[in-house]
Motif scaffolding. Structure first.
Motif, PDB file in Angstrom:
ATOM      1  N   ALA A  11       0.835  -1.205   0.000  1.00 31.40           N
ATOM      2  CA  ALA A  11       0.000   0.000   0.000  1.00 31.40           C
ATOM      3  C   ALA A  11       0.869   1.254   0.000  1.00 31.40           C
ATOM      4  CB  ALA A  11      -0.890  -0.004   1.244  1.00 31.40           C
ATOM      5  N   GLY A  12       0.502   2.205  -0.832  1.00 31.58           N
ATOM      6  CA  GLY A  12       1.187   3.493  -0.833  1.00 31.58           C
ATOM      7  C   GLY A  12       2.546   3.495  -1.508  1.00 31.58           C
ATOM      8  N   SER A  13       2.875   2.448  -2.256  1.00 35.23           N
ATOM      9  CA  SER A  13       4.196   2.412  -2.899  1.00 35.23           C
ATOM     10  C   SER A  13       4.195   3.208  -4.199  1.00 35.23           C
ATOM     11  CB  SER A  13       4.623   0.967  -3.173  1.00 35.23           C
ATOM     12  OG  SER A  13       3.644   0.308  -3.935  1.00 35.23           O
ATOM     13  N   GLY A  14       3.059   3.788  -4.550  1.00 32.69           N
ATOM     14  CA  GLY A  14       2.998   4.612  -5.760  1.00 32.69           C
ATOM     15  C   GLY A  14       2.483   3.846  -6.959  1.00 32.69           C
ATOM     16  N   LYS A  15       1.939   2.653  -6.725  1.00 27.60           N
ATOM     17  CA  LYS A  15       1.495   1.801  -7.836  1.00 27.60           C
ATOM     18  C   LYS A  15       0.481   2.487  -8.735  1.00 27.60           C
ATOM     19  CE  LYS A  15      -0.303  -1.416  -5.413  1.00 27.60           C
ATOM     20  NZ  LYS A  15      -0.136  -0.992  -4.025  1.00 27.60           N
ATOM     21  N   SER A  16      -0.581   3.033  -8.101  1.00 31.07           N
ATOM     22  CA  SER A  16      -1.676   3.533  -8.926  1.00 31.07           C
ATOM     23  C   SER A  16      -1.283   4.758  -9.736  1.00 31.07           C
ATOM     24  CB  SER A  16      -2.903   3.849  -8.077  1.00 31.07           C
ATOM     25  OG  SER A  16      -3.571   2.649  -7.827  1.00 31.07           O
ATOM     26  N   SER A  17      -0.611   5.727  -9.094  1.00 33.25           N
ATOM     27  CA  SER A  17      -0.235   6.919  -9.876  1.00 33.25           C
ATOM     28  C   SER A  17       0.756   6.546 -10.964  1.00 33.25           C
ATOM     29  CB  SER A  17       0.297   8.039  -8.984  1.00 33.25           C
ATOM     30  OG  SER A  17       0.854   7.547  -7.820  1.00 33.25           O
ATOM     31  N   THR A  18       1.688   5.629 -10.636  1.00 33.43           N
ATOM     32  CA  THR A  18       2.669   5.221 -11.647  1.00 33.43           C
ATOM     33  C   THR A  18       1.992   4.449 -12.777  1.00 33.43           C
ATOM     34  OG1 THR A  18       4.272   5.026  -9.872  1.00 33.43           O
ATOM     35  CG2 THR A  18       4.879   4.027 -11.963  1.00 33.43           C
ATOM     36  N   ALA A  19       1.124   3.519 -12.418  1.00 37.24           N
ATOM     37  CA  ALA A  19       0.450   2.707 -13.437  1.00 37.24           C
ATOM     38  C   ALA A  19      -0.404   3.592 -14.348  1.00 37.24           C
ATOM     39  CB  ALA A  19      -0.420   1.640 -12.767  1.00 37.24           C
ATOM     40  N   ARG A  20      -1.080   4.574 -13.737  1.00 35.56           N
ATOM     41  CA  ARG A  20      -1.930   5.475 -14.536  1.00 35.56           C
ATOM     42  C   ARG A  20      -1.075   6.258 -15.534  1.00 35.56           C
ATOM     43  NH1 ARG A  20      -3.931   8.218 -10.584  1.00 35.56           N
ATOM     44  NH2 ARG A  20      -5.484   6.608 -10.163  1.00 35.56           N
ATOM     45  N   ALA A  21       0.064   6.772 -15.073  1.00 33.78           N
ATOM     46  CA  ALA A  21       0.931   7.578 -15.944  1.00 33.78           C
ATOM     47  C   ALA A  21       1.583   6.707 -17.025  1.00 33.78           C
ATOM     48  CB  ALA A  21       1.990   8.283 -15.098  1.00 33.78           C
ATOM     49  N   VAL A  22       1.975   5.498 -16.664  1.00 33.95           N
ATOM     50  CA  VAL A  22       2.575   4.592 -17.661  1.00 33.95           C
ATOM     51  C   VAL A  22       1.539   4.264 -18.737  1.00 33.95           C
ATOM     52  CG1 VAL A  22       3.448   2.232 -18.032  1.00 33.95           C
ATOM     53  CG2 VAL A  22       4.301   3.588 -16.111  1.00 33.95           C
ATOM     54  N   ALA A  23       0.317   3.978 -18.304  1.00 37.25           N
ATOM     55  CA  ALA A  23      -0.748   3.640 -19.260  1.00 37.25           C
ATOM     56  C   ALA A  23      -0.993   4.817 -20.208  1.00 37.25           C
ATOM     57  CB  ALA A  23      -2.030   3.276 -18.520  1.00 37.25           C
ATOM     58  N   PRO A 150       8.392   2.783   4.418  1.00 43.70           N
ATOM     59  CA  PRO A 150       7.082   3.087   5.011  1.00 43.70           C
ATOM     60  C   PRO A 150       6.858   4.584   5.251  1.00 43.70           C
ATOM     61  CG  PRO A 150       8.064   1.216   6.140  1.00 43.70           C
ATOM     62  CD  PRO A 150       9.091   1.705   5.162  1.00 43.70           C
ATOM     63  N   GLU A 151       7.881   5.312   5.710  1.00 41.09           N
ATOM     64  CA  GLU A 151       7.695   6.745   6.000  1.00 41.09           C
ATOM     65  C   GLU A 151       7.377   7.506   4.709  1.00 41.09           C
ATOM     66  OE1 GLU A 151      10.544   5.050   6.776  1.00 41.09           O
ATOM     67  OE2 GLU A 151       9.683   4.517   8.728  1.00 41.09           O
ATOM     68  N   GLU A 152       8.041   7.121   3.629  1.00 39.19           N
ATOM     69  CA  GLU A 152       7.809   7.791   2.347  1.00 39.19           C
ATOM     70  C   GLU A 152       6.413   7.436   1.824  1.00 39.19           C
ATOM     71  OE1 GLU A 152       9.058  10.123   0.765  1.00 39.19           O
ATOM     72  OE2 GLU A 152       8.118   9.911  -1.213  1.00 39.19           O
ATOM     73  N   ARG A 153       6.027   6.186   2.002  1.00 39.08           N
ATOM     74  CA  ARG A 153       4.688   5.778   1.560  1.00 39.08           C
ATOM     75  C   ARG A 153       3.628   6.525   2.351  1.00 39.08           C
ATOM     76  NH1 ARG A 153       3.530   0.282   2.336  1.00 39.08           N
ATOM     77  NH2 ARG A 153       5.400  -0.419   3.380  1.00 39.08           N
ATOM     78  N   ALA A 154       3.874   6.703   3.649  1.00 39.16           N
ATOM     79  CA  ALA A 154       2.926   7.439   4.497  1.00 39.16           C
ATOM     80  C   ALA A 154       2.839   8.895   4.040  1.00 39.16           C
ATOM     81  CB  ALA A 154       3.374   7.364   5.955  1.00 39.16           C
ATOM     82  N   GLU A 175       2.004   3.441  10.483  1.00 43.18           N
ATOM     83  CA  GLU A 175       1.546   2.283  11.258  1.00 43.18           C
ATOM     84  C   GLU A 175       0.379   1.578  10.548  1.00 43.18           C
ATOM     85  OE1 GLU A 175      -0.192   1.721  15.673  1.00 43.18           O
ATOM     86  OE2 GLU A 175       1.323   3.288  15.446  1.00 43.18           O
ATOM     87  N   ARG A 176      -0.562   2.379  10.018  1.00 41.71           N
ATOM     88  CA  ARG A 176      -1.709   1.794   9.302  1.00 41.71           C
ATOM     89  C   ARG A 176      -1.252   1.028   8.054  1.00 41.71           C
ATOM     90  NH1 ARG A 176      -4.959   6.265  10.952  1.00 41.71           N
ATOM     91  NH2 ARG A 176      -4.132   7.589   9.302  1.00 41.71           N
ATOM     92  N   LEU A 177      -0.296   1.632   7.322  1.00 40.20           N
ATOM     93  CA  LEU A 177       0.184   0.989   6.087  1.00 40.20           C
ATOM     94  C   LEU A 177       0.879  -0.331   6.398  1.00 40.20           C
ATOM     95  CD1 LEU A 177       1.676   4.028   4.101  1.00 40.20           C
ATOM     96  CD2 LEU A 177      -0.356   2.722   3.536  1.00 40.20           C
ATOM     97  N   VAL A 178       1.738  -0.317   7.429  1.00 36.98           N
ATOM     98  CA  VAL A 178       2.485  -1.529   7.771  1.00 36.98           C
ATOM     99  C   VAL A 178       1.526  -2.631   8.233  1.00 36.98           C
ATOM    100  CG1 VAL A 178       4.173  -2.483   9.406  1.00 36.98           C
ATOM    101  CG2 VAL A 178       4.662  -0.330   8.225  1.00 36.98           C
ATOM    102  N   ALA A 179       0.466  -2.238   8.973  1.00 36.53           N
ATOM    103  CA  ALA A 179      -0.518  -3.232   9.424  1.00 36.53           C
ATOM    104  C   ALA A 179      -1.245  -3.830   8.217  1.00 36.53           C
ATOM    105  CB  ALA A 179      -1.514  -2.584  10.378  1.00 36.53           C
ATOM    106  N   ARG A 180      -1.589  -2.985   7.244  1.00 36.33           N
ATOM    107  CA  ARG A 180      -2.312  -3.482   6.061  1.00 36.33           C
ATOM    108  C   ARG A 180      -1.395  -4.393   5.231  1.00 36.33           C
ATOM    109  NH1 ARG A 180      -4.948  -1.104   1.483  1.00 36.33           N
ATOM    110  NH2 ARG A 180      -4.269   1.022   1.890  1.00 36.33           N
ATOM    111  N   ASP A 181      -0.101  -4.011   5.105  1.00 37.27           N
ATOM    112  CA  ASP A 181       0.851  -4.874   4.387  1.00 37.27           C
ATOM    113  C   ASP A 181       0.925  -6.243   5.043  1.00 37.27           C
ATOM    114  OD1 ASP A 181       1.471  -2.672   2.916  1.00 37.27           O
ATOM    115  OD2 ASP A 181       3.446  -2.355   3.813  1.00 37.27           O
ATOM    116  N   ALA A 182       0.988  -6.235   6.387  1.00 44.49           N
ATOM    117  CA  ALA A 182       1.121  -7.503   7.109  1.00 44.49           C
ATOM    118  C   ALA A 182      -0.109  -8.372   6.841  1.00 44.49           C
ATOM    119  CB  ALA A 182       1.282  -7.243   8.600  1.00 44.49           C
TER     120      ALA A 182
END
Ligand code: DC
Length: 229
Positions: A11-23, A150-154, A175-182
């Motif tokens: 979560a929050g690794s930039g997938k969606s914005s990157t995927a949208r721009a690549v597309a 995680p800090e950058e993703r947050a 903390e929320r992101l790391v919990a969701r990743d887990a």
């Protein structure tokens, strides 16, 4: 055969914005598979279906229906004919989507919708998620696994939501992101993990345009017939 670029990661690794721009760059359609799991979750929450009943949620999704619709730049989620692109970002949806997406009946239904959607596009799709390269499209022509600290993703998530980046907000979001990743990595079905043949990309210190350039270069090699500039 439709070209598929699979972009997975936490979560929050930039997938969606990157995927949208690549597309957009490649003339393909973007498909955010997390948005589909969010649409299942939203439908169940709003119609009062218990969030641990996978078969009932899958049946509800068929009835309403929950769909992915091809718009200008890509696919967006629809529930009962209503565009829910915004509604699926609701905090209550975010809080419950990991649990709903861990249900096997929900995953089977979602995978059918994702594969059908991809087959609709003449050129190809850039699909982001957790298991696109491992389960949904194990034969994808290009697989990228995005990560970031995680800090950058947050920080990115807070900015995306238009909130102030304070130390407290950063700590709580990380903390929320790391919990969701887990939760996503620890589930028994289609857990989040890097496919053996995926290219890892740590975006902690990369700008969006550097990420797009890197993936475009990979796509040029992976799909020589597409003549990518
Ligand atoms: O990317 P996102 O935060 O919108 O994803 C929401 C949730 O959906 C995430 O916690 C895990 C789940 N998901 C999944 O299980 N498989 C996918 N391919 C995409 C998302």
């Amino acid at each position: 055969m439709t070209a598929v670029i699979a972009i997975d990661g936490p979560a929050g690794s930039g997938k969606s914005s990157t995927a949208r721009a690549v597309a957009a760059h490649l003339g393909m359609a973007h498909l955010d598979s997390g948005g589909l799991y969010r649409a299942f979750t939203l439908a169940a929450l709003d119609r009062g279906v218990p969030l641990d009943r996978g078969a009932r949620i899958a049946a509800l999704a068929r009835e309403l229906p929950v769909r992915l619709v091809l718009g200008d730049g890509g696919f967006f989620p629809e529930v009962a004919g209503v565009d829910v692109s915004e509604a699926v970002r609701r905090p209550d949806v975010t809080a419950h989507v990991s649990a709903v997406s861990a249900l096997s009946e929900v995953r089977v239904a979602a995978n059918d919708i994702l594969r059908d959607a991809a087959s609709l596009h003449p050129l190809g799709v850039v699909m982001d998620g957790r298991d696109i390269g491992t389960v949904v499209f194990p034969d994808a022509g290009l697989k990228v696994y995005l990560t970031a600290a995680p800090e950058e993703r947050a920080r990115r998530r807070i900015l995306q939501e238009g909130r102030a980046v304070t130390a407290d907000a950063l700590a709580a979001e990380a903390e929320r992101l790391v919990a969701r990743d887990a939760a996503d990595a620890g589930r028994s079905i289609a857990p989040l993990h890097q496919a053996g043949d995926a290219v890892p990309l740590d975006t902690t210190r990369m700008t969006l345009s550097e990420q797009v350039q890197a993936i475009t270069a990979l796509a040029r090699n992976a799909f020589p017939h597409l003549d990518i500039a």
